[in-house]
Each structure stands twice: as C-alpha cells, then as structure tokens.
Motif scaffolding. Structure first.
Motif, mmCIF file in Angstrom:
data_model
loop_
_atom_site.group_PDB
_atom_site.id
_atom_site.type_symbol
_atom_site.label_atom_id
_atom_site.label_comp_id
_atom_site.label_asym_id
_atom_site.label_seq_id
_atom_site.Cartn_x
_atom_site.Cartn_y
_atom_site.Cartn_z
ATOM 1 N N ASN A 1 1.135 12.580 2.200
ATOM 2 C CA ASN A 1 0.295 13.731 1.898
ATOM 3 C C ASN A 1 1.008 15.076 2.081
ATOM 4 O O ASN A 1 0.421 16.043 2.537
ATOM 5 N N THR B 1 -7.335 11.375 1.217
ATOM 6 C CA THR B 1 -6.086 10.621 1.408
ATOM 7 C C THR B 1 -6.351 9.167 1.767
ATOM 8 O O THR B 1 -5.462 8.320 1.623
ATOM 9 N N ASN C 1 -5.693 6.250 -0.627
ATOM 10 C CA ASN C 1 -4.389 5.583 -0.672
ATOM 11 C C ASN C 1 -4.439 4.147 -0.144
ATOM 12 O O ASN C 1 -3.561 3.344 -0.447
ATOM 13 N N ASP D 1 0.961 5.411 -2.546
ATOM 14 C CA ASP D 1 1.111 6.867 -2.488
ATOM 15 C C ASP D 1 0.520 7.472 -3.760
ATOM 16 O O ASP D 1 1.127 7.408 -4.832
ATOM 17 N N VAL E 1 -3.066 13.884 -4.064
ATOM 18 C CA VAL E 1 -2.372 15.052 -3.510
ATOM 19 C C VAL E 1 -2.630 16.294 -4.371
ATOM 20 O O VAL E 1 -2.901 17.382 -3.862
ATOM 21 N N GLU F 1 -6.271 17.449 -3.875
ATOM 22 C CA GLU F 1 -6.456 18.018 -2.538
ATOM 23 C C GLU F 1 -5.852 19.414 -2.424
ATOM 24 O O GLU F 1 -6.531 20.378 -2.040
#
Length: 441
Positions: A300, A395, A398, A406, A411, A414
């Motif tokens: 992250n 996250t 994931n 990943d 990401v 966010e």
C-alpha cells in the motif's frame, strides 16, 4: 412527535455495536464482501454520530466507544495474525528463553513448553528474528505468564492490557482538547473510529501504546515539564521508532539547546528499555530483520509504488533495494524542511503533517499505521486523516479468497480519493464543517 435526530443517533450506535460484534467475531479478512459492507455501514453510522451528537450527549458517546472495545474482549483477531508471534515470544520468555537469539525454527527441537508446530505454523514471520522491542515483550510475557498453554486466554489478557492504554488515550485526548480550547466532540474522531477499535483493541497492534506515551509527552510539554515530557516521548519511541521523526519540530519551538537536551533524555530512556539487547549479536539479528523489512516488504505504498513502476519500466525488475533508500532520504529531507520552514502551530497539529510525509514515502502502509496521525488530528481542523482511516480498509481487498494479491487498482482509488480530501483540507475547513456540522472551530 418523536425526536428524529435522537432516533437516528441511537440507531447508529446500535449499528456500531452490532457490526463490531459481527466483524470482530465472525468475518475474517479473506471474506471481502461482508467485510467491506460491514465496515462501510460502520463508517456511515460513525459519521452520522459525529454530525448529530449534541454537546450534552458527548459523554454518552465516549462511554459507548468504551463499550465497543469491551465487546471485542473475547474475540480472536480476524484481520491480522501478528498476535501469534507475540504469544510465541511471550512463551519463550516465560520459559526463560531469549526471543531475540535465534530464528523461531530453532526452538522447535528444544522441548520448550508451549513451543510447538501448531503455533509455529501460525507465525507470519517465522523466517525473521523477533523485532519487537523489550517494552512490547513485557506485554507478551504477561499475556503468557498467566496462561502458558492457552492462545485464547493469552489474547484476552493482552487485549485487557491494551484496553487499559486505550482508556488512557481517551482520557488524555479529552484533557488536551480542553487545554487547546477545542470541542470535546473532536475526540470522537479517535474514540469511536472503527479503524481504531478494530486495529488496536481487536487486532492488538501497539500503536495504542505509542499514542498513549506520545499524548503524555505532549501534555507534559504543554505544562512546561520538558524533561518529564522527554521521558514519555522516549517510551513512545521504545514502543515503535516512528515518533523519532517528530523531534525536529522542537527546534523552532524550544530552541536548539533545549531540543538537544530533550533528545538526549529520549535517547537515554530508549537505551534503558533496550538494556536486554546489550548483547551485540541480538542487535545485529534485529538489524538484519529490519533491513529485510525495508528491502523486501511492500504494501500500500504511494510515492514508493511510483518509484517501483519506474524501476520496472527502466530496469525491468523491482528496485525496492534502491527505491527504499530513496524513500528514506526523501522522508528525511521533507520532514526537516517542514520542521525548519513550515508554519508555526501547536505541536500535535504539526505532527499530523510529519506523519503524513512519513506515510507518503513509506514502502509499507498497513491500516494501523495511520492511527498515530489520526490521534494527533483531533487537535486540529484537518479531517483528511479520518477519511483515510475509512479508505485504508480497502487494502483488505488484497486478501480476497485467502490469497494475497497486490491490487494496484485499490491503491489508485485509495490515494486518489485521499488526494481530493487533502487538497480541500489544505485550503480551508470544508471537511471539518461537513463532519461536525455547525461545529467548525
């Protein structure tokens, strides 16, 4: 006619309690849909409570935040498996073994009570030496001393210990809010926040202890007791090293000479807590694990992920060994620049921005990493940390299906939304007015 506001408020409190139990006891991190829906409903209820709570109801909200933590007392952590290493180290200590000396596999053949393959298989760090400071090891020891063969009871004892620190955090936040002449309601950003409740009381992360000693350091600083403040600051550092990034902020507040004295007291406090590591072999073992962490672990990240993408484009492989160093240099330079050139403000308000700089350049940003920044943000009118506390739950996508992946899309979502919240915060109190309604100062 019924009071619609109160009915809505109390309904939201029930939602917070119900989903605290549901998520805390029944939903592991790989069950993404129920986790995201539950967390989403909790944050919706949380924001409604912040907006609808009247001044005379603030005490009730704080009591309710304590109740939410009590509801988790018998739960097994569902979003993190770090606790099994805590218990492993604690069992070694109870048997007078050194948790720093060898890798976990070494102890399996030693015939140590409670050290077996069933616990070993639960460790997420079996190939690393223990990196938890001696101050943390005290908690691990106590949690296993009273229940040497029960994982469940060790978790309960550890949770009770950390719960006491959370009670202290709530009390200290209210005391500091009064000192800064800020509304007591601001403290609910921390006390009622689902991220704080799940990651500290629920998943047993030690950011709560870090925050406790940091708040004490701030309080003593405000009382003019610099030496006492430095001791508490040192204990915060002894929990996790991260608070060290805050020391440069003191140069413009108390001057170079006093800052150096303050820093020496911090160093002495940390050194005393680390006396059990006086064996240099221990120090090097922990250093090796820490070095591997910075050179191999990535989760992250924001700017770091951009550097990683650049590495793949230019060199065709992951350049974490180099980019990790770049990130550390960038962190140091930007924090020093902010400390020496930034606007003057109360110490905790400046801490918010320093924590932000650290997190933006970090290679790994787990959800609980944002909690110290969130705690400091209650003493300001900047609200991007509370929005980040909600966004960072993404996250956990994931871990969907039990296999870690990943997710770059997560990401981007966010940090894209975080950028929007941050930009609005930089140019006014828009989000503070939105979160608290008419309470904007």
């Amino acid at each position: 006619m019924p009071d619609k506001r109160k009915n809505l408020l109390y309904s939201c409190l029930i939602i917070l309690a119900a989903f605290t139990v549901y998520l805390g006891y029944f939903v592991p991190r790989e069950e993404t849909i129920p986790l995201m829906v539950g967390v989403g409903l909790m944050f919706a209820a949380f924001f409604i409570v912040l907006r609808k709570t009247e001044d005379e109801e603030v005490d009730l909200m704080y009591y309710w935040s304590i109740l939410l933590r009590v509801l988790l007392i018998a739960s097994i952590p569902k979003l993190s498996d770090d606790v099994y290493r805590f218990i492993w180290d604690g069992r070694l200590l109870v048997n007078l073994q050194d948790p720093y000396k060898y890798l976990p596999a070494h102890y399996l053949s030693e015939g140590i009570e409670g050290i077996d393959y069933s616990l070993f298989e639960l460790l997420n760090s079996s190939s690393y030496y223990s990196v938890y400071p001696p101050l943390n090891q005290v908690f691990f020891f106590l949690s296993t001393l009273l229940s040497p063969n029960s994982i469940g009871w060790s978790i309960v004892i550890l949770r009770v210990l950390l719960f006491v620190f959370e009670l202290g955090n709530i009390r200290l936040i209210r005391k500091l809010l009064a000192h800064y002449n800020l509304p007591e309601k601001y403290g609910l950003l921390y006390a009622l926040n689902p991220l704080v409740i799940f990651e500290l009381t629920g998943n047993l992360h030690f950011e709560g202890v870090l925050v406790f000693f940091l708040l004490l350091a701030i309080l003593k600083y405000e009382e003019g007791k610099l030496h006492t403040s430095a001791i508490y600051f040192g204990l915060s550092v002894a929990t996790k090293f991260i608070p060290l990034i805050l020391l440069p902020l003191l140069f413009r507040k108390i001057g170079f000479k006093k800052t150096m004295v303050y820093g020496l007291i911090v160093a002495a406090t940390v050194a005393i807590t680390f006396l059990p590591l006086i064996n240099t072999a221990h120090i090097w073992a922990i250093w090796d694990s820490a070095e591997l962490y910075f050179q191999k672990f990535e989760f992250n990240g924001s700017f770091y992920y951009l550097a990683r993408w650049y590495g793949f484009e230019t060199e065709g492989h992951n350049i974490i060994a180099k980019s990790g160093i770049w990130m550390m240099i960038a962190t140091f330079v930007t924090i020093m620049a902010y400390a020496l050139l930034g606007r003057k403000a109360d110490w905790p308000r400046q801490m918010v921005w320093v924590f932000l700089l650290y997190l933006l350049f970090a290679t790994t940003v787990h959800p609980w990493y944002v909690i110290p920044m969130l705690a400091m943000s209650v003493f300001s009118t900047k609200r991007f940390p509370v929005f980040w506390s909600a966004l960072i739950f993404l996250t956990y996508i994931n871990y969907m299906g039990g296999t870690y992946t990943d997710r770059i899309d997560v990401v981007l979502i966010e940090y894209g939304l975080l950028l929007v919240f941050l930009l609005f915060d930089l140019f006014g109190n828009t989000w503070n007015r939105l979160v608290f309604g008419r309470e904007s100062n």
